[in-house]
Design a protein around this motif. Structure first.
Motif, short mmCIF file in Angstrom:
data_model
loop_
_atom_site.label_atom_id
_atom_site.label_comp_id
_atom_site.label_asym_id
_atom_site.label_seq_id
_atom_site.Cartn_x
_atom_site.Cartn_y
_atom_site.Cartn_z
N ASP A 295 -63.16 -25.60 44.88
CA ASP A 295 -62.11 -25.63 43.86
C ASP A 295 -62.67 -26.30 42.62
OD1 ASP A 295 -59.90 -25.84 42.30
OD2 ASP A 295 -58.79 -27.19 43.63
N HIS A 296 -62.85 -25.55 41.55
CA HIS A 296 -63.42 -26.08 40.31
C HIS A 296 -62.35 -26.57 39.36
CE1 HIS A 296 -67.58 -24.91 41.17
NE2 HIS A 296 -67.09 -23.77 41.63
N THR A 297 -61.09 -26.45 39.72
CA THR A 297 -60.03 -26.88 38.82
C THR A 297 -59.80 -28.39 38.87
OG1 THR A 297 -58.31 -26.54 40.49
CG2 THR A 297 -58.89 -24.64 39.10
N ALA A 298 -60.24 -29.03 39.92
CA ALA A 298 -60.07 -30.48 40.03
C ALA A 298 -61.10 -31.17 39.14
CB ALA A 298 -60.24 -30.92 41.49
N ASP A 299 -60.90 -32.48 38.92
CA ASP A 299 -61.84 -33.25 38.10
C ASP A 299 -63.24 -33.19 38.69
OD1 ASP A 299 -59.76 -33.90 36.45
OD2 ASP A 299 -59.35 -35.84 37.42
N THR A 300 -63.33 -33.22 40.00
CA THR A 300 -64.60 -33.12 40.71
C THR A 300 -64.56 -31.89 41.61
OG1 THR A 300 -64.79 -35.53 40.76
CG2 THR A 300 -66.15 -34.29 42.32
N PRO A 301 -65.62 -31.07 41.62
CA PRO A 301 -65.61 -29.91 42.53
C PRO A 301 -65.28 -30.37 43.95
CG PRO A 301 -67.50 -29.80 41.07
CD PRO A 301 -66.86 -31.14 40.83
N THR A 302 -64.34 -29.67 44.57
CA THR A 302 -63.82 -30.08 45.87
C THR A 302 -63.77 -28.88 46.81
OG1 THR A 302 -62.45 -31.79 44.82
CG2 THR A 302 -61.82 -31.10 47.05
N LEU A 303 -64.13 -29.11 48.07
CA LEU A 303 -64.02 -28.06 49.07
C LEU A 303 -62.56 -27.94 49.51
CD1 LEU A 303 -67.12 -28.65 51.40
CD2 LEU A 303 -66.86 -26.99 49.56
N VAL A 304 -62.07 -26.73 49.51
CA VAL A 304 -60.72 -26.48 50.01
C VAL A 304 -60.84 -25.59 51.24
CG1 VAL A 304 -59.52 -26.79 47.84
CG2 VAL A 304 -60.47 -24.55 48.38
N VAL A 305 -59.99 -25.86 52.21
CA VAL A 305 -60.05 -25.16 53.49
C VAL A 305 -58.73 -24.47 53.75
CG1 VAL A 305 -60.29 -25.46 55.98
CG2 VAL A 305 -61.74 -26.79 54.42
N GLU A 306 -58.81 -23.21 54.11
CA GLU A 306 -57.64 -22.44 54.55
C GLU A 306 -57.96 -21.93 55.95
OE1 GLU A 306 -53.86 -20.93 54.54
OE2 GLU A 306 -54.79 -22.21 53.02
N ALA A 307 -57.53 -22.68 56.97
CA ALA A 307 -57.85 -22.33 58.35
C ALA A 307 -57.15 -21.04 58.76
CB ALA A 307 -57.43 -23.47 59.28
N PRO A 308 -57.69 -20.32 59.75
CA PRO A 308 -57.06 -19.06 60.20
C PRO A 308 -55.61 -19.30 60.64
CG PRO A 308 -59.23 -19.34 61.19
CD PRO A 308 -58.90 -20.63 60.52
N HIS A 309 -54.75 -18.31 60.36
CA HIS A 309 -53.35 -18.39 60.77
C HIS A 309 -53.11 -17.74 62.12
CE1 HIS A 309 -51.67 -20.08 57.04
NE2 HIS A 309 -52.66 -19.43 56.44
N GLU A 310 -54.10 -16.99 62.61
CA GLU A 310 -53.99 -16.38 63.93
C GLU A 310 -55.38 -16.16 64.50
OE1 GLU A 310 -52.51 -12.42 64.03
OE2 GLU A 310 -53.66 -11.75 62.28
N CYS A 311 -55.43 -15.99 65.80
CA CYS A 311 -56.68 -15.63 66.47
C CYS A 311 -56.52 -14.19 66.95
CB CYS A 311 -56.94 -16.57 67.65
SG CYS A 311 -58.49 -16.23 68.52
N ASP A 312 -57.08 -13.26 66.18
CA ASP A 312 -56.86 -11.85 66.50
C ASP A 312 -57.80 -11.39 67.61
OD1 ASP A 312 -59.39 -11.32 65.34
OD2 ASP A 312 -58.48 -11.03 63.36
N ALA A 313 -57.63 -10.12 68.01
CA ALA A 313 -58.40 -9.59 69.14
C ALA A 313 -59.90 -9.59 68.84
CB ALA A 313 -57.92 -8.18 69.47
N GLY A 314 -60.27 -9.32 67.59
CA GLY A 314 -61.69 -9.33 67.24
C GLY A 314 -62.30 -10.71 67.38
N MET A 315 -61.57 -11.73 66.97
CA MET A 315 -62.08 -13.10 67.13
C MET A 315 -62.24 -13.45 68.60
SD MET A 315 -59.79 -14.91 64.12
CE MET A 315 -60.09 -16.59 64.66
N GLU A 316 -61.25 -13.05 69.40
CA GLU A 316 -61.36 -13.35 70.84
C GLU A 316 -62.54 -12.61 71.45
OE1 GLU A 316 -58.04 -14.11 73.47
OE2 GLU A 316 -56.70 -13.34 71.91
N ARG A 317 -62.75 -11.37 71.05
CA ARG A 317 -63.90 -10.62 71.58
C ARG A 317 -65.21 -11.32 71.22
NH1 ARG A 317 -67.76 -7.10 69.90
NH2 ARG A 317 -68.44 -5.53 71.41
N ASP A 318 -65.26 -11.95 70.05
CA ASP A 318 -66.48 -12.62 69.61
C ASP A 318 -66.57 -14.06 70.12
OD1 ASP A 318 -67.42 -10.40 68.35
OD2 ASP A 318 -66.81 -11.00 66.33
#
Length: 550
Positions: A295-318
């Motif tokens: 996120d470059h909008t903050a005074d200092t560059p900051t990592l922002v995290v958006e964790a998955p909202h679901e575990c789909d079938a492809g994720m489970e297969r992997d």
């Protein structure tokens, strides 16, 4: 023996146990069978025992003589030098080592030196003395950590002996090719027959043996019967592919991602994620990269995290496990699995070309820092990435030496394992210099032996500081035991000044100075003994320490 008394009547068959019981209890308390009580009972007991012994021996029927065993095979390796053979006999005969803390005295624990002795003898290519084989096998039976080195040193004659004594049968299972039923990896027909007909333990040993010799042959062997194997067996067999893992294994592992067993799928995914160029690694990189941004909008560059909202079938297969452990949020659980499975090369490209150290220095929004950094720790260990490991470890002198993401000693130990031996030793030496020995034991365990000079000096200096502080030495018994086995023998010179009992301060623990003097005496004696052992085996002692007092 002059016959002084005879039993009143011959003892009935099967009374041997009664005679033994009477002898143990005494004839005053138990009258032997067929013997009159009185002062002549002891002599009568002996007579009855003699008669029963003759009766038992005479009652054996002649049997066909057993087939004479084949002669023991020759061991072509050179014989041990005589001084080394005498030293081996001493090491095998010693049983004086004490377990745990407490006062151990100043005598070295010889059994703890046996692993080093065996490693050096094997490196020099010597054969075991025939008379030492029974004691070697007994030692290996009692200590599984000794088995690989002891059996390698004992050689083919030990396997010959093991076939004659049930107590040593473990050697046939432990030594490569030791069991007559386990063919050599180059014996294609024998391998195929045992793989089709052998017991599960034999098949596991066979697969490991073939994999170490020819990874592709082992993979083809496993693929041929994979659909018919039980789930728990497939999991054990799949684990053998860790040895010699390469991109050539990817097609087979991709098929295993569709396995009906969740554990098999998870193991296949873990192996594929250790191959940064695999298709699974690419899929995980795409998923993980979508969850983390700058996120470059903050005074200092900051990592922002958006964790998955679901575990789909492809994720489970992997290999992503959908159900989170108790007390763990589902989204953070899924995020951690994605990040640890993504190639670490994903992140500099995704996060503005920053280096690992620069990425880890960025603030992380919304309390995701610990989760994100812990996942990067696991990824660095899995992918054996030293650059990320250095960044995650941080400076050894930092507060608690925690680094940006190494939140436990176990994690630090694993990260250190990705560095070369000299760098690992230097980091641990810096940790000890800054934080002392109280948390160093687990870190010392990942350092190469003998310890590099800076690490050895740091350990000796820290032990000296602990002695001067007046604490008891068994508070550091684990580190002291490691020092006996791992310090360079040349450090014995530096320890000579610590052998005298120091004057005790008023606030010191009573008698601690004397205990420290004993502990340092044992350490010095052990180091000089190790130097002597190396010289007897024809190896120059590390550091040039001349053996003394051994």
């Amino acid at each position: 023996m002059t016959r002084t008394s005879a039993p009143a009547h011959p003892p009935a068959p099967g009374t041997w146990e009664e005679l033994v019981t009477a002898a143990l209890l005494g004839t005053e308390r138990r009258t032997p069978p067929g013997v009159a009580p009185g002062p002549q009972a002891p002599a009568a007991l002996l007579d009855a025992a003699a008669v029963e012994t003759v009766r038992r021996r005479a009652g054996l029927r002649p049997a066909r003589a057993a087939q004479r065993p084949e002669p023991a095979p020759e061991d072509p390796r050179p014989a041990l030098p005589a001084p080394a053979a005498r030293r081996l006999a001493m090491l095998l005969a010693d049983r004086s080592g004490t377990a745990g803390g407490g006062r151990r005295g100043s005598a070295p624990d010889l059994m703890e030196l046996l692993p080093q002795w065996l490693a050096t003898a094997n490196a020099r290519g010597f054969a075991a003395p025939p008379q030492a084989l029974p004691a070697l096998l007994d030692a290996a039976r009692g200590r599984t950590d000794l088995r690989p080195a002891a059996l390698a040193f004992a050689g083919p004659r030990a396997l010959w002996l093991a076939r004659l004594n049930p107590d040593w049968r473990f050697a046939l299972r432990s030594a490569p090719g030791g069991d007559a039923a386990l063919p050599r990896p180059t014996d294609a027909d024998g391998v195929r027959r045992l793989w089709q007909e052998g017991l599960f333990a034999e098949r596991v040993a066979l697969l490991a043996s073939v994999r170490a010799h020819d990874p592709a042959a082992a993979r083809e062997l496993l693929a041929g019967t994979w659909p018919t194997e039980r789930a728990e067996d497939r999991l054990m067999f799949l684990d053998s592919l860790r040895t010699g893992l390469s991109p050539e294994d990817e097609p087979f592992l991709e098929q295993a991602l569709a396995d009906r067993s969740r554990n098999v799928r998870a193991t296949a995914a873990e192996l594929l994620s250790a191959l940064p160029g695999s298709a699974l690694a690419g899929r995980m990189a795409s998923r993980a990269a979508a969850c983390v941004a700058v996120d470059h909008t903050a005074d200092t560059p900051t990592l922002v995290v958006e964790a998955p909202h679901e575990c789909d079938a492809g994720m489970e297969r992997d290999g992503v496990i959908a159900k989170a452990p108790a007390g763990r949020g589902e989204r953070s659980w899924w995020l951690g699995q994605l990040v640890e499975s993504a190639p670490l090369a994903t992140w500099p490209a995704r996060l503005g070309g920053r280096t690992p150290r620069e990425i880890l220095a960025l603030p992380v929004a919304d309390d995701w820092r610990s989760e994100l950094h812990a996942a990067w720790c696991r990824a660095a260990v899995r992918q054996r990435d030293p650059e990320w490991s250095r960044a995650l470890l941080g400076a050894p002198s930092s507060p608690e030496a925690g680094g940006p993401g190494a939140v436990s000693l176990a994690e630090r130990s694993k990260l250190l394992g990705t560095l070369d031996a000299d760098e690992r030793a230097a980091w641990v030496a810096g940790f000890i210099a800054a934080h002392g020995l109280s948390e160093a034991f687990q870190l010392l365990g990942v350092c190469a032996v003998p310890w590099a000079a800076p690490l050895g000096r740091a350990v000796v200096d820290a032990l000296n500081i602990a002695r001067d502080a007046g604490s008891y030495p068994w508070s550091f018994s684990g580190v002291m035991g490691l020092a006996e086995r791992c310090l360079d023998p040349s450090e014995a010179r530096r320890l000579d000044g610590l052998l005298a009992a120091p004057e005790e301060a008023e606030d010191a623990s009573p008698g601690a100075g004397g205990y420290w003097a004993e502990a340092f005496q044992r350490l010095v004696t052990t180091l000089r003994l190790r130097a002597a052992m190396a010289e007897e085996l024809g190896q120059a002692p590390a550091g040039g320490e001349a053996p003394s007092g051994a």
